[in-house]
Design a protein around this motif. Structure first.
Motif, PDB file in Angstrom:
ATOM      1  N   THR A 235       0.862  -1.188  -0.033  1.00 14.63           N
ATOM      2  CA  THR A 235       0.161  -0.086   0.036  1.00 14.63           C
ATOM      3  C   THR A 235       0.773   1.356  -0.002  1.00 14.63           C
ATOM      4  O   THR A 235       1.887   1.181   0.887  1.00 14.63           O
ATOM      5  CB  THR A 235      -0.989  -0.071   1.334  1.00 14.63           C
ATOM      6  OG1 THR A 235      -1.459  -1.157   1.305  1.00 14.63           O
ATOM      7  CG2 THR A 235      -1.938   1.147   1.270  1.00 14.63           C
ATOM      8  N   ILE A 236       0.426   2.204  -0.667  1.00 11.85           N
ATOM      9  CA  ILE A 236       1.173   3.365  -0.851  1.00 11.85           C
ATOM     10  C   ILE A 236       0.276   4.568  -0.807  1.00 11.85           C
ATOM     11  O   ILE A 236      -0.999   4.385  -1.172  1.00 11.85           O
ATOM     12  CB  ILE A 236       2.200   3.587  -2.040  1.00 11.85           C
ATOM     13  CG1 ILE A 236       1.209   3.426  -3.376  1.00 11.85           C
ATOM     14  CG2 ILE A 236       3.330   2.670  -1.989  1.00 11.85           C
ATOM     15  CD1 ILE A 236       2.004   3.943  -4.692  1.00 11.85           C
ATOM     16  N   LEU A 237       0.567   5.903  -0.387  1.00 11.57           N
ATOM     17  CA  LEU A 237      -0.202   6.887  -0.421  1.00 11.57           C
ATOM     18  C   LEU A 237       0.544   7.882  -1.282  1.00 11.57           C
ATOM     19  O   LEU A 237       1.537   8.363  -1.436  1.00 11.57           O
ATOM     20  CB  LEU A 237      -0.291   7.534   0.715  1.00 11.57           C
ATOM     21  CG  LEU A 237      -1.356   8.770   1.017  1.00 11.57           C
ATOM     22  CD1 LEU A 237      -2.671   8.200   1.255  1.00 11.57           C
ATOM     23  CD2 LEU A 237      -0.775   9.734   2.217  1.00 11.57           C
ATOM     24  N   VAL A 238      -0.411   8.562  -2.275  1.00 12.84           N
ATOM     25  CA  VAL A 238       0.029   9.600  -3.224  1.00 12.84           C
ATOM     26  C   VAL A 238      -0.890  10.681  -2.970  1.00 12.84           C
ATOM     27  O   VAL A 238      -2.048  10.684  -2.978  1.00 12.84           O
ATOM     28  CB  VAL A 238      -0.160   9.110  -4.778  1.00 12.84           C
ATOM     29  CG1 VAL A 238       0.227  10.227  -5.756  1.00 12.84           C
ATOM     30  CG2 VAL A 238       0.421   7.644  -4.790  1.00 12.84           C
ATOM     31  N   ARG A 239      -0.156  11.900  -2.925  1.00  8.37           N
ATOM     32  CA  ARG A 239      -0.744  13.029  -2.686  1.00  8.37           C
ATOM     33  C   ARG A 239      -0.420  14.240  -3.688  1.00  8.37           C
ATOM     34  O   ARG A 239       0.963  14.343  -3.826  1.00  8.37           O
ATOM     35  CB  ARG A 239      -0.524  13.641  -1.251  1.00  8.37           C
ATOM     36  CG  ARG A 239      -1.271  14.777  -0.659  1.00  8.37           C
ATOM     37  CD  ARG A 239      -0.886  15.257   0.644  1.00  8.37           C
ATOM     38  NE  ARG A 239      -0.848  14.347   1.548  1.00  8.37           N
ATOM     39  CZ  ARG A 239       0.237  13.995   2.424  1.00  8.37           C
ATOM     40  NH1 ARG A 239       1.170  14.884   2.258  1.00  8.37           N
ATOM     41  NH2 ARG A 239      -0.097  13.253   3.343  1.00  8.37           N
ATOM     42  N   VAL A 240      -1.198  14.558  -4.575  1.00  9.76           N
ATOM     43  CA  VAL A 240      -0.916  15.836  -5.569  1.00  9.76           C
ATOM     44  C   VAL A 240      -1.805  16.987  -5.204  1.00  9.76           C
ATOM     45  O   VAL A 240      -2.992  17.003  -4.784  1.00  9.76           O
ATOM     46  CB  VAL A 240      -1.436  15.277  -7.003  1.00  9.76           C
ATOM     47  CG1 VAL A 240      -1.096  16.273  -8.178  1.00  9.76           C
ATOM     48  CG2 VAL A 240      -0.879  13.747  -7.130  1.00  9.76           C
ATOM     49  N   THR A 241      -0.859  17.990  -4.858  1.00 14.89           N
ATOM     50  CA  THR A 241      -1.409  19.316  -4.672  1.00 14.89           C
ATOM     51  C   THR A 241      -0.984  20.500  -5.811  1.00 14.89           C
ATOM     52  O   THR A 241       0.298  20.266  -6.206  1.00 14.89           O
ATOM     53  CB  THR A 241      -0.997  19.798  -3.052  1.00 14.89           C
ATOM     54  OG1 THR A 241       0.285  19.374  -2.983  1.00 14.89           O
ATOM     55  CG2 THR A 241      -1.913  19.052  -2.197  1.00 14.89           C
ATOM     56  N   LEU A 242      -1.900  21.402  -5.884  1.00 14.87           N
ATOM     57  CA  LEU A 242      -1.426  22.522  -6.672  1.00 14.87           C
ATOM     58  C   LEU A 242      -0.950  23.865  -5.936  1.00 14.87           C
ATOM     59  O   LEU A 242      -1.463  23.745  -4.912  1.00 14.87           O
ATOM     60  CB  LEU A 242      -2.856  22.905  -7.271  1.00 14.87           C
ATOM     61  CG  LEU A 242      -2.479  24.057  -8.586  1.00 14.87           C
ATOM     62  CD1 LEU A 242      -1.856  23.338  -9.726  1.00 14.87           C
ATOM     63  CD2 LEU A 242      -3.830  24.558  -9.006  1.00 14.87           C
ATOM     64  N   GLY A 243       0.077  24.171  -6.245  1.00 14.40           N
ATOM     65  CA  GLY A 243       0.626  25.471  -5.554  1.00 14.40           C
ATOM     66  C   GLY A 243       0.850  26.707  -6.742  1.00 14.40           C
ATOM     67  O   GLY A 243       0.601  26.411  -7.866  1.00 14.40           O
ATOM     68  N   PRO A 244       1.539  27.595  -6.262  1.00 10.20           N
ATOM     69  CA  PRO A 244       1.723  29.093  -7.100  1.00 10.20           C
ATOM     70  C   PRO A 244       2.511  28.771  -8.114  1.00 10.20           C
ATOM     71  O   PRO A 244       2.383  29.164  -9.136  1.00 10.20           O
ATOM     72  CB  PRO A 244       2.229  30.065  -6.056  1.00 10.20           C
ATOM     73  CG  PRO A 244       2.517  29.378  -4.918  1.00 10.20           C
ATOM     74  CD  PRO A 244       1.810  28.127  -4.929  1.00 10.20           C
ATOM     75  N   ASP A 245       3.676  27.812  -8.276  1.00  7.87           N
ATOM     76  CA  ASP A 245       4.375  27.342  -9.196  1.00  7.87           C
ATOM     77  C   ASP A 245       4.178  26.168 -10.142  1.00  7.87           C
ATOM     78  O   ASP A 245       4.400  26.186 -11.176  1.00  7.87           O
ATOM     79  CB  ASP A 245       5.775  27.405  -8.718  1.00  7.87           C
ATOM     80  CG  ASP A 245       6.207  28.603  -8.149  1.00  7.87           C
ATOM     81  OD1 ASP A 245       6.261  29.763  -8.531  1.00  7.87           O
ATOM     82  OD2 ASP A 245       6.703  28.442  -6.969  1.00  7.87           O
ATOM     83  N   GLY A 246       3.235  25.570  -9.459  1.00  4.72           N
ATOM     84  CA  GLY A 246       2.944  24.362 -10.232  1.00  4.72           C
ATOM     85  C   GLY A 246       2.286  23.169  -9.295  1.00  4.72           C
ATOM     86  O   GLY A 246       1.709  23.565  -8.324  1.00  4.72           O
ATOM     87  N   VAL A 247       2.654  21.776  -9.689  1.00  2.00           N
ATOM     88  CA  VAL A 247       2.269  20.714  -8.847  1.00  2.00           C
ATOM     89  C   VAL A 247       3.112  20.367  -7.925  1.00  2.00           C
ATOM     90  O   VAL A 247       4.392  20.060  -8.345  1.00  2.00           O
ATOM     91  CB  VAL A 247       1.351  19.723  -9.960  1.00  2.00           C
ATOM     92  CG1 VAL A 247       0.992  18.558  -9.163  1.00  2.00           C
ATOM     93  CG2 VAL A 247       0.160  20.426 -10.565  1.00  2.00           C
ATOM     94  N   ARG A 248       2.805  19.632  -6.836  1.00  2.00           N
ATOM     95  CA  ARG A 248       3.717  18.963  -5.860  1.00  2.00           C
ATOM     96  C   ARG A 248       3.161  17.704  -5.767  1.00  2.00           C
ATOM     97  O   ARG A 248       1.827  17.129  -5.439  1.00  2.00           O
ATOM     98  CB  ARG A 248       3.716  19.619  -4.653  1.00  2.00           C
ATOM     99  CG  ARG A 248       4.856  19.475  -3.790  1.00  2.00           C
ATOM    100  CD  ARG A 248       4.762  20.250  -2.752  1.00  2.00           C
ATOM    101  NE  ARG A 248       5.135  19.779  -1.166  1.00  2.00           N
ATOM    102  CZ  ARG A 248       6.592  19.529  -0.944  1.00  2.00           C
ATOM    103  NH1 ARG A 248       7.389  20.322  -1.642  1.00  2.00           N
ATOM    104  NH2 ARG A 248       6.537  18.989   0.072  1.00  2.00           N
ATOM    105  N   VAL A 249       3.907  16.682  -6.022  1.00  2.00           N
ATOM    106  CA  VAL A 249       3.713  15.202  -5.922  1.00  2.00           C
ATOM    107  C   VAL A 249       4.477  14.477  -4.713  1.00  2.00           C
ATOM    108  O   VAL A 249       5.533  14.831  -4.573  1.00  2.00           O
ATOM    109  CB  VAL A 249       3.864  14.307  -7.072  1.00  2.00           C
ATOM    110  CG1 VAL A 249       3.588  12.865  -6.828  1.00  2.00           C
ATOM    111  CG2 VAL A 249       3.096  14.935  -8.264  1.00  2.00           C
TER     112      VAL A 249
END
Lengths: 742, 668
Positions: free
Chosen positions: A161-175
């Motif tokens: 099992t893994i957890l992936v988090r993708v979020t949007l920020g002012p410069d782009g995307v963070r994974v």
């Protein structure tokens, strides 16, 4: 005659196909086609094929985040995401939506292309199996969060099992993939490699122009073409291989080893100065690696990505004949993954923009500090060999090559400003001996007091003085450390073996390092005011498997950083990795080129652009150059300061010592050459000292122009012919500096 | 598309453009350094480009003087012609089946070795078939000899030199009609000690199972501007892969640093020899066989520009080296650097005999790399030619050229002799007179009696007496050994002193023997520990073996007698080795006889002394003595063998135990 005919034919072809078939320009950007003179804007014109960028977002995607610049869409079943850049309307795809008719993808590869995450897992026998989200029916718990989503993925076959988090920020995307959420429930299976969004920004063959960037040497581009000369993909581990796993660096004196990837950044440009992204690995680079596939290798896609190593198999030899077993490492590597995708558009959408974006990232994180130059004179690195030892009968005799006072005379004699002096082989016994725990010079070279005086004189003149130390190295067959207690050990229970400056060395474990380095550096800083020129520790990071000393590669980096943060003096590094930048007051042995992989099409000064204006960088010692004029032009082109390796005595004296890699060094031979190169380079690079690089263009065959933030532009002509454009004339094999509107 | 890329590369090659930033070379470059070692140096060649060509498994390449490339496109069974890396013609598709060697003469006539049909094919410049022929019919060719042509070269008189696979007689020489002219340039078979032993002890049947010890056949060849043939032979003795034959078939290429897996060789008109081996390493020599540069690396999958995967042919064109790679189906181009150009220019002048003109080039080379031995040689020759012998002497010494050093020294010594010989003779003459008169006067007035008394007084000390006793062996060896046996003179203490002195002399001679005769070009190469350990081991083995053998064959000598006797037997060495070494400093190679003869005399003396020692100490007859000495040597050899076997066994044991522990730790 024949040449002219071809030139004509080429221009004709160019005119006919120029607008249609982009791949005409497969040549290096740094090396523009003959066509360039007639159609200089061919690179910057918008490409038709980019019309696809305005395509619709499929229904399977839902919006999960939005800010002023971007929209983020996500797919619940594959974890694929799309980013709309509102500034241009361009859509970045993390994955392949539908397999095209002509795509050369089999089932596994299709699943790999369509899934956000793929993993390789290993069973107890260390056999490898790959699972992608879209072909292994994992259990997915998808949860939209603020400006993004979070998904827990359980691959059922290996129960991982893994957890992936993708979020949007002012410069782009963070994974992000946090380690604490990784579960390996079945003891039979271990997580091997994790592929994070491998198809991000992938393009088909030569359907659009553009390139992939890999941080090889000074920086390399791989242009999108339909076919490639490559037989297999590019594979590169950030910061080089983990010595803790391989025990010994491969050694072949005939091979000039490829550069290590020193910064965890990859990128891609779609079109020239249209759209680009860089992916900065913020966390987990110590276990990260880059795979870059040019189109034509297995698939027809150009794609590159970061993969991360959690478990590796290794070969445990059980006898000296080489028999043994392949087993898995005992413990999963513990590290978090965080990758920031930063998007660039318009004029920023090229490698200069990428480098500047990374520079901005480093500045924002406090890694780089702007320097304000005191004068408009460049620096020059002068590295002196102090002593070396030679075997006579049963004893060793130390040969003084440059004493402290001789060094003072030479520096006083040379007409150069701001010299960056390094003293190599100062320790008792010389270069091939272990540096002492407390500051102590070889008796034949001088006293600490003399050294202190010299440091003062040099500093007063605007220069700097450092002692060379390779703090991790324990030179083989030398006294000064305990093989039993002080050394790091590989997973196979051997001492780590590496090579530096023609010497074979083991590596100290962290405990010994943290005991020795502060003691010595404290001594050097307080007693002499000199700095330390650190080799090894800036670029070498290894895990340690010795009992009670077990150390993860990522933790090693943190410890090194802490070690340097605690020391008060000036430290400079030889080819440091990104994590040492905060402590780097000068960068030595700056690559002037890349490793020359045949599928890379351009050498670009990426690293130089990142550091320009923040850290002064010096090239490899010029006395070992075989084409001095050409190397000097490279220095000017990339803004690199010169370096020389010097001794007071004639070089023949160290012929039978381990320092015989220094095959020419005598000051009597090189003195005049040093002054000439310094004067020539200073006239060109002086006016842009401490300035950032803001643009770079190729004006003609072998002619490049680099613009700095203060509006100075340096034009370098590498060709034999004179180059002229308007009022500008640059003679063959020469360079000029001029003022342009900033 | 491909053409366009090619145009650009062509432009590159023609020097229209220069790539602003060239990748670093994937290899390091090495040159001939001091002590015969290779030393690292600046790059001589940098990889320029890898040109993909429409060829398959090509085995050979020929580059004409105008840069046209002919490739024996083995896989496609044709000869392909390229101008500026662009295919302009294809020949022999209807005749050829698998060409592996191609040579093109000035008129454009192509001589092809076709490996599949085992024939030689001669095609006109337009590709028209001129002649095709196979195995020669002449009886001289040999009844059972096969004709397997693989490579070919042609001289100006249209003699064909053909590499026939497995030919033990060397190259096959034929004319264009297909007539056999003769064999040329055979290699000689080498016989190792192992082979000799096999021949002594094995039966005919057993011997037949081994591969016949025949001369290795050359694997490739080339021809230079003076119509001399070069061949390369794989797997031969170290240093002898390359041969250069005169018209009469004599090899004039010296032993040099080389590779045993050379694939191809090329000689350019300006006398630079390049050869490439299976590991992708390129060697460059001058015509006298001096290694200039060695560089290159095999492609292990990293795919870096300038690495090779399976090189099959090499050629120099202008300042570039072309290497054909069979697996890459490409030609890799390397470009000369400014540094290598300097070396080449110097060598061209030097080879043409313009020593003085070449000197500045080599002095510049030394600025780049002070260990570039070749430069010292050229500079020394220039000094020698200009009559500047002291400088020539120094430079020859750096160049490690004993012959040159010796010649320069001869000239210098000659000058000294001419100036001082008369005075020296006068001095010796007057000294003789003085000595004569002093002796006579001493006899009359007893001037030196107090001295003699003091000397006799000294002999009361045992060690001094032992020392004086040593000189007695010169006149009465047998007698003196008897004294030892009867405990009358000589002592263990002094014997040990002699042994220590012998060891010291052994080491010292290595340091003080003149450069012309010294096996080591510099004191730093002298393996002192080895010398000491071997000398001690030899002394120990002799004493131990001799005592043990003698006790079981009625020898009367005790351990003490053997040790002391052997020590005194070594006195010629102890007394004369140093003076001989000292004298070697004023000798030149012209007087090598004096040096070697005196050395041989000394060793002979030691040998005789040892035999007398055995005879007297053990009280043997002559035949018993010979038997005892032989047995002693045999026993010593057995000691060594036993020691070796024990060493091997213990390593095995150690391995076994450590493997068990490893396994336990892993699995337990």
């Amino acid at each position: 005659m024949a040449k002219r005919y071809k030139r004509f034919l080429f221009v004709l072809l160019g005119l006919i196909f120029g607008g249609l078939t982009r791949p005409l320009h497969v040549t290096a950007l740094e090396n523009p086609p003959l066509l360039a003179a007639t159609a200089p804007d061919s690179w910057t014109s918008p490409a038709q094929s980019l019309a696809t960028s305005l395509q619709q977002i499929p229904d399977t995607f839902e919006i999960v985040g939005e800010n002023d610049t971007f929209q983020l869409y996500a797919n619940r079943t594959t974890l694929a995401f799309k980013v709309v850049d509102k500034r241009s309307g361009y859509v970045w795809h993390s994955n392949l939506d539908e397999k095209g008719e002509d795509d050369r993808l089999n089932k596994t590869w299709t699943a790999f292309a369509q899934s956000g995450i793929s993993i390789d897992y290993l069973d107890a026998k260390a056999t490898n199996e790959r699972a992608s989200i879209s072909n292994s029916e994992p259990l997915i718990d998808f949860k939209p969060i603020d400006q993004g989503f979070e998904a827990s993925v359980t691959f059922t076959a290996p129960s991982i099992t893994i957890l992936v988090r993708v979020t949007l920020g002012p410069d782009g995307v963070r994974v992000e993939v946090p380690f604490e959420a990784i579960q390996e429930s079945d003891p039979e299976f271990k997580l091997g490699l994790m592929y994070v969004y491998p198809f991000f920004g992938a393009t088909r063959g030569d359907s659009i122009p553009g390139y992939m960037f890999i941080p090889d040497g000074s920086g390399s581009l791989i242009r999108f073409t339909a076919e490639t000369k490559a037989a297999n993909m590019f594979y590169g581990r950030y910061y080089g291989a983990d010595l803790g796993m391989i025990a010994e660096l491969p050694w072949d004196p005939l091979v000039n080893r490829a550069f290590k990837l020193s910064i965890p950044v990859i990128g891609m440009a779609h079109g020239e100065q249209e759209h680009a992204y860089i992916a900065v690995v913020e966390k987990g680079a110590a276990y990260g690696e880059v795979h870059a596939h040019p189109s034509g290798i297995i698939t027809n896609f150009n794609f590159l990505y970061n993969a991360f190593v959690y478990n590796e198999s290794f070969f445990q030899a059980t006898n000296r004949a080489g028999a043994g077993v392949t087993t898995l490492q005992p413990k999963t590597n513990a590290f978090d993954i965080a990758i920031q995708y930063r998007f660039l558009t318009g004029a920023e959408g090229d490698y200069v923009g990428m480098a500047n974006s990374y520079q901005q990232y480093l500045v924002e994180n406090g890694v780089l500090q702007k320097i304000s130059p005191s004068d408009e004179n460049i620096g020059i690195r002068l590295e002196f060999l102090g002593g070396e030892k030679e075997r006579i009968l049963f004893w060793h005799r130390s040969i003084p090559m440059t004493t402290v006072s001789q060094m003072g005379e030479i520096v006083g004699d040379l007409e150069v400003k701001n010299p960056d002096i390094i003293y190599y082989g100062w320790q008792p016994g010389g270069a091939a001996s272990m540096p002492p725990k407390k500051l102590k010079l070889d008796r034949k070279l001088g006293t600490v007091g003399q050294l202190q005086d010299l440091v003062e004189t040099i500093t007063a003149k605007g220069g700097s003085f450092s002692l060379y130390v390779d703090p991790q190295a324990a030179i083989r067959d030398e006294k000064g450390y305990s093989t039993r207690n002080d050394l790091a050990m590989s997973i196979t229970n051997f001492n780590l073996i590496g090579y530096n400056r023609s010497k074979v060395n083991f590596y100290l474990n962290l405990d010994t390092l943290t005991e020795r380095y502060p003691a010595l550096s404290e001594d050097v800083f307080s007693q002499t005011g000199a700095g330390l020129a650190l080799d090894g520790i800036g670029s070498m990071v290894y895990s340690d498997f010795k009992k009670n000393h077990v150390l993860n590669r990522g933790d090693a980096i943190l410890s090194y950083q802490a070690l340097l943060a605690d020391s008060a003096g000036r430290t400079s590094f030889y080819r440091p990795n990104d994590y040492m930048f905060p402590y780097t007051s000068a960068y030595y042995d700056m690559p002037l080129s890349n490793s020359g992989y045949i599928y890379t099409t351009d050498v670009v000064p990426f690293l130089q652009i990142v550091l320009a204006g923040y850290i002064p960088y010096y090239g490899p010692a010029l006395n070992f150059s075989s084409n001095l004029q050409e190397d000097l032009l490279k220095h000017v082109d990339f803004g690199v300061y010169p370096s020389y390796f010097l001794t007071h005595e004639i070089t023949a004296k160290i012929l039978n010592t381990s320092s015989n890699w220094i095959f020419t060094s005598s000051y009597a031979q090189w003195g005049q050459e040093i002054e000439e190169t310094y004067a020539w380079l200073n006239a060109l690079l002086g006016p842009v000292k401490g300035q950032r690089i803001v643009a770079r263009a190729v004006l003609g065959e072998g002619v490049s122009a680099t613009t700095y933030e203060n509006g100075q532009q340096i034009i370098v002509n590498f060709s034999e012919q004179d180059f002229s454009e308007g009022a500008l004339t640059v003679s063959g094999k020469d360079a000029v500096i001029r003022e342009v509107a900033p | 598309m491909k053409r366009i890329i090619q145009f650009i590369f062509i432009a590159l090659l023609l020097g229209l453009t220069v790539r602003p930033t060239r990748a670093d070379a994937p290899y390091t470059t090495w040159a001939w350094g001091p002590g015969g070692w290779l030393i690292m140096t600046q790059d001589a060649y940098t990889p320029l480009v890898e040109m993909d060509l429409p060829i398959s498994e090509a085995e050979d390449m020929f580059v004409t003087s105008d840069g046209t490339i002919y490739i024996a496109d083995t896989g496609n069974a044709r000869i392909a012609k390229f101008v500026d890396f662009e295919e302009v013609a294809s020949y022999g598709e209807d005749v050829l089946t698998g060409p592996t060697g191609v040579f093109v003469d000035d008129e454009g006539i192509m001589y092809i070795a076709d490996a599949k049909s085992d024939t030689i094919v001669i095609l006109g410049p337009d590709g028209n078939l001129i002649n095709q022929f196979g195995r020669p019919t002449e009886p001289l060719f040999g009844k059972n000899r096969e004709f397997l042509p693989r490579k070919i070269a042609v001289d100006a008189r249209e003699n064909l030199y053909i590499v026939s696979e497995g030919s033990v007689n060397g190259l096959v020489q034929m004319n264009t009609k297909g007539n056999f002219i003769g064999y040329f340039g055979a290699n000689s078979a080498t016989m190792s000690l192992k082979m000799i032993l096999q021949r002594m002890f094995l039966t005919e049947e057993q011997l037949d199972q081994f591969v016949k010890n025949e001369a290795a056949s050359p694997s490739n060849l080339t021809i230079d501007s003076q119509a001399l043939i070069f061949t390369i032979t794989g797997g031969g003795a170290y240093g002898e892969s390359i041969r250069r034959f005169t018209i009469s078939g004599k090899n004039i290429f010296p032993e040099t640093i080389d590779s045993s897996t050379f694939r191809d060789i090329h000689v350019s008109d300006n006398g630079l020899v390049v050869a490439v081996d299976a590991d992708g390493v390129i060697f460059e020599y001058d015509l006298t066989g001096t290694l200039l540069f060695a560089f290159g690396a095999i492609d292990t999958g990293e795919q870096r520009l300038g690495t090779l995967r399976n090189p099959t042919a090499i050629a120099r064109f202008g300042e570039n080296i072309y290497v054909l790679d069979k697996e890459k189906n490409a030609v890799v181009v390397y470009e000369t650097t400014a540094f290598a150009k300097l070396v080449h220019d110097g060598i061209r002048l030097y080879m043409e005999g313009y020593y003085a003109e070449a000197k500045p080039y080599f002095e510049e080379v030394l600025n780049f790399n002070g260990s570039f031995i070749m430069s010292y040689q050229a500079i020394a020759d220039a000094y020698f030619k200009a009559g500047d012998y002291p400088n020539a002497l120094t430079a020859y010494r750096y160049a490690e050229d004993r012959r040159g050093f010796s010649q320069a020294y001869w000239e210098l010594r000659n000058l000294v002799l001419q100036r001082y010989l008369t005075n020296a003779l006068l001095l010796i003459f007057s000294l003789t007179i003085v000595q004569g008169s002093v002796t006579r006067l001493d006899r009359r007035y007893k001037w030196f009696d107090p001295l003699r008394a003091w000397w006799r007084g000294l002999q009361r000390f045992k060690l001094v007496d032992d020392f004086v006793f040593m000189f007695r062996f010169i006149k009465y060896p047998a007698d003196s050994f008897y004294y030892i046996k009867k405990d009358l003179r000589g002592s263990m203490r002094f014997a040990l002193l002699i042994y220590v002195w012998v060891i010291a002399v052994r080491v010292l001679t290595l340091y003080i023997t003149g450069f012309s005769f010294n096996p080591f070009t510099s004191p730093v190469y002298i393996p002192v520990e080895n010398e000491i350990v071997t000398t001690i081991a030899l002394i120990f083995l002799w004493n131990a073996a001799n005592y043990l053998v003698s006790t079981i064959s009625d020898g009367e000598g005790r351990v003490r007698d053997v040790i002391i006797g052997s020590a005194y037997s070594l006195f010629p060495y102890a007394l004369f080795a140093l003076p001989i070494a000292l004298i070697s400093n004023v000798l030149t190679l012209n007087e090598i006889f004096i040096y070697t003869f005196s050395l041989q005399l000394m060793w002979l003396w030691v040998g005789i002394m040892l035999i007398i020692m055995v005879k007297e100490v053990h009280n043997y007859s002559f035949s018993e003595t010979v038997r005892n000495v032989l047995l002693t040597l045999f026993t010593a050899a057995l000691f060594v063998l036993t020691g070796y076997i024990l060493y091997v066994l213990f390593t095995q044991l150690f391995d076994f135990v450590s493997a068990i522990f490893q396994e336990l730790r892993l699995r337990g």
